[in-house]
Write a protein that holds these residues in place. Structure first.
Motif, PDB file in Angstrom:
ATOM      1  N   UNK A 110      -4.065  10.205  13.962  1.00  0.00           N
ATOM      2  CA  UNK A 110      -4.708   9.206  14.813  1.00  0.00           C
ATOM      3  C   UNK A 110      -5.427   8.119  14.014  1.00  0.00           C
ATOM      4  N   UNK A 111      -5.503   8.279  12.725  1.00  0.00           N
ATOM      5  CA  UNK A 111      -6.191   7.293  11.886  1.00  0.00           C
ATOM      6  C   UNK A 111      -5.206   6.212  11.441  1.00  0.00           C
ATOM      7  N   UNK A 112      -5.709   4.998  11.304  1.00  0.00           N
ATOM      8  CA  UNK A 112      -4.878   3.888  10.847  1.00  0.00           C
ATOM      9  C   UNK A 112      -5.702   2.988   9.933  1.00  0.00           C
ATOM     10  N   UNK A 113      -5.042   2.431   8.944  1.00  0.00           N
ATOM     11  CA  UNK A 113      -5.671   1.490   8.029  1.00  0.00           C
ATOM     12  C   UNK A 113      -4.798   0.241   7.975  1.00  0.00           C
ATOM     13  N   UNK A 114      -5.382  -0.886   8.348  1.00  0.00           N
ATOM     14  CA  UNK A 114      -4.693  -2.168   8.245  1.00  0.00           C
ATOM     15  C   UNK A 114      -5.184  -2.877   6.995  1.00  0.00           C
ATOM     16  N   UNK A 115      -4.283  -3.547   6.320  1.00  0.00           N
ATOM     17  CA  UNK A 115      -4.665  -4.271   5.108  1.00  0.00           C
ATOM     18  C   UNK A 115      -3.838  -5.544   4.982  1.00  0.00           C
ATOM     19  N   UNK A 116      -4.414  -6.519   4.311  1.00  0.00           N
ATOM     20  CA  UNK A 116      -3.717  -7.747   3.960  1.00  0.00           C
ATOM     21  C   UNK A 116      -3.805  -7.892   2.447  1.00  0.00           C
ATOM     22  N   UNK A 117      -2.752  -8.409   1.851  1.00  0.00           N
ATOM     23  CA  UNK A 117      -2.756  -8.681   0.418  1.00  0.00           C
ATOM     24  C   UNK A 117      -2.246 -10.096   0.189  1.00  0.00           C
ATOM     25  N   UNK A 118      -2.934 -10.831  -0.651  1.00  0.00           N
ATOM     26  CA  UNK A 118      -2.481 -12.157  -1.050  1.00  0.00           C
ATOM     27  C   UNK A 118      -1.803 -12.014  -2.399  1.00  0.00           C
ATOM     28  N   UNK A 119      -0.553 -12.459  -2.468  1.00  0.00           N
ATOM     29  CA  UNK A 119       0.272 -12.314  -3.664  1.00  0.00           C
ATOM     30  C   UNK A 119       0.657 -13.712  -4.137  1.00  0.00           C
ATOM     31  N   UNK A 120       0.640 -13.908  -5.438  1.00  0.00           N
ATOM     32  CA  UNK A 120       1.030 -15.193  -6.025  1.00  0.00           C
ATOM     33  C   UNK A 120       2.216 -14.982  -6.942  1.00  0.00           C
ATOM     34  N   UNK A 121       3.190 -15.889  -6.836  1.00  0.00           N
ATOM     35  CA  UNK A 121       4.330 -15.882  -7.754  1.00  0.00           C
ATOM     36  C   UNK A 121       4.298 -17.187  -8.537  1.00  0.00           C
ATOM     37  N   UNK A 122       4.331 -17.102  -9.868  1.00  0.00           N
ATOM     38  CA  UNK A 122       4.241 -18.303 -10.686  1.00  0.00           C
ATOM     39  C   UNK A 122       5.629 -18.875 -10.989  1.00  0.00           C
ATOM     40  N   UNK A 123       5.654 -19.939 -11.766  1.00  0.00           N
ATOM     41  CA  UNK A 123       6.918 -20.619 -12.063  1.00  0.00           C
ATOM     42  C   UNK A 123       7.885 -19.764 -12.861  1.00  0.00           C
ATOM     43  N   UNK A 124       7.365 -18.771 -13.587  1.00  0.00           N
ATOM     44  CA  UNK A 124       8.227 -17.868 -14.342  1.00  0.00           C
ATOM     45  C   UNK A 124       8.644 -16.657 -13.502  1.00  0.00           C
ATOM     46  N   UNK A 125       8.369 -16.714 -12.200  1.00  0.00           N
ATOM     47  CA  UNK A 125       8.718 -15.648 -11.256  1.00  0.00           C
ATOM     48  C   UNK A 125       7.939 -14.359 -11.499  1.00  0.00           C
ATOM     49  N   UNK A 126       6.785 -14.451 -12.156  1.00  0.00           N
ATOM     50  CA  UNK A 126       5.905 -13.302 -12.303  1.00  0.00           C
ATOM     51  C   UNK A 126       5.042 -13.211 -11.051  1.00  0.00           C
ATOM     52  N   UNK A 127       4.797 -11.990 -10.604  1.00  0.00           N
ATOM     53  CA  UNK A 127       4.048 -11.769  -9.376  1.00  0.00           C
ATOM     54  C   UNK A 127       2.695 -11.161  -9.687  1.00  0.00           C
ATOM     55  N   UNK A 128       1.653 -11.688  -9.026  1.00  0.00           N
ATOM     56  CA  UNK A 128       0.284 -11.242  -9.256  1.00  0.00           C
ATOM     57  C   UNK A 128      -0.379 -10.929  -7.922  1.00  0.00           C
ATOM     58  N   UNK A 129      -1.189  -9.902  -7.906  1.00  0.00           N
ATOM     59  CA  UNK A 129      -2.004  -9.590  -6.747  1.00  0.00           C
ATOM     60  C   UNK A 129      -3.305 -10.383  -6.877  1.00  0.00           C
ATOM     61  N   UNK A 130      -3.586 -11.220  -5.861  1.00  0.00           N
ATOM     62  CA  UNK A 130      -4.805 -12.016  -5.878  1.00  0.00           C
ATOM     63  C   UNK A 130      -5.952 -11.228  -5.264  1.00  0.00           C
ATOM     64  N   UNK A 131      -5.728 -10.651  -4.082  1.00  0.00           N
ATOM     65  CA  UNK A 131      -6.733  -9.799  -3.441  1.00  0.00           C
ATOM     66  C   UNK A 131      -6.078  -8.915  -2.383  1.00  0.00           C
ATOM     67  N   UNK A 132      -6.837  -7.862  -2.031  1.00  0.00           N
ATOM     68  CA  UNK A 132      -6.471  -6.973  -0.916  1.00  0.00           C
ATOM     69  C   UNK A 132      -7.706  -6.868  -0.036  1.00  0.00           C
ATOM     70  N   UNK A 133      -7.510  -6.991   1.254  1.00  0.00           N
ATOM     71  CA  UNK A 133      -8.600  -6.812   2.224  1.00  0.00           C
ATOM     72  C   UNK A 133      -8.180  -5.755   3.217  1.00  0.00           C
ATOM     73  N   UNK A 134      -9.020  -4.762   3.381  1.00  0.00           N
ATOM     74  CA  UNK A 134      -8.765  -3.730   4.367  1.00  0.00           C
ATOM     75  C   UNK A 134      -9.514  -4.060   5.639  1.00  0.00           C
ATOM     76  N   UNK A 135      -8.854  -3.839   6.767  1.00  0.00           N
ATOM     77  CA  UNK A 135      -9.491  -4.115   8.066  1.00  0.00           C
ATOM     78  C   UNK A 135      -9.867  -2.828   8.742  1.00  0.00           C
TER      79      UNK A 135
END
Length: 135
Positions: A110-135
């Motif tokens: 019955x428990x649930x966790x919602x989250x959002x993550x902001x992800x950035x991809x640069x010109x070299x196609x590298x991916x970075x996590x900017x932030x995570x927010x749990x609701x």
């Protein structure tokens, strides 16, 4: 003051909680200035890109781009020119994005966790996590 979330607009005179709620689906605070991706922007955002461009005209543009995505910013400005519109001043557009918002929901019984993550991809196609927010 550095903004980190949409609610920070409440510190700007004239912004109310009601205005923030109306904007919430159309804006996100990013760590740097970015371009608007005209292939993915909501009609309300597209309408703000050009002078005297209505939401209904922008909705028609959104339908058009589903069939024929813009291949470069010049193709978008050419589309606007065909409708007699021009880009508003100081608007930067592109046909690609560097930032992506990922939403998740984890459920356990019955428990649930919602989250959002902001992800950035640069010109070299590298991916970075900017932030995570749990609701």
């Amino acid at each position: 003051m550095e903004f980190t979330q949409v609610e920070d607009l409440l510190s700007v005179p004239g912004f109310t909680p009601q205005a923030i709620e109306r904007l919430r689906d159309f804006v996100i605070v990013l760590p740097e200035p970015t371009t608007v991706n005209v292939n993915t922007a909501a009609p309300e955002v597209l309408a703000a890109l050009a002078e005297n461009f209505s939401v209904s005209e922008a909705t028609a543009l959104a339908v058009f781009r589903k069939r024929t995505p813009f291949v470069n910013p010049a193709a978008f400005t050419a589309y606007l020119a065909q409708t007699g519109k021009t880009l508003a001043r100081d608007v930067d557009i592109d046909v690609k994005s560097s930032y992506f918002l990922a939403m998740s929901r984890v459920r356990l019984d019955r428990a649930a966790l919602d989250a959002q993550a902001l992800i950035r991809r640069d010109l070299q196609q590298k991916t970075y996590l900017v932030w995570i927010r749990e609701n």
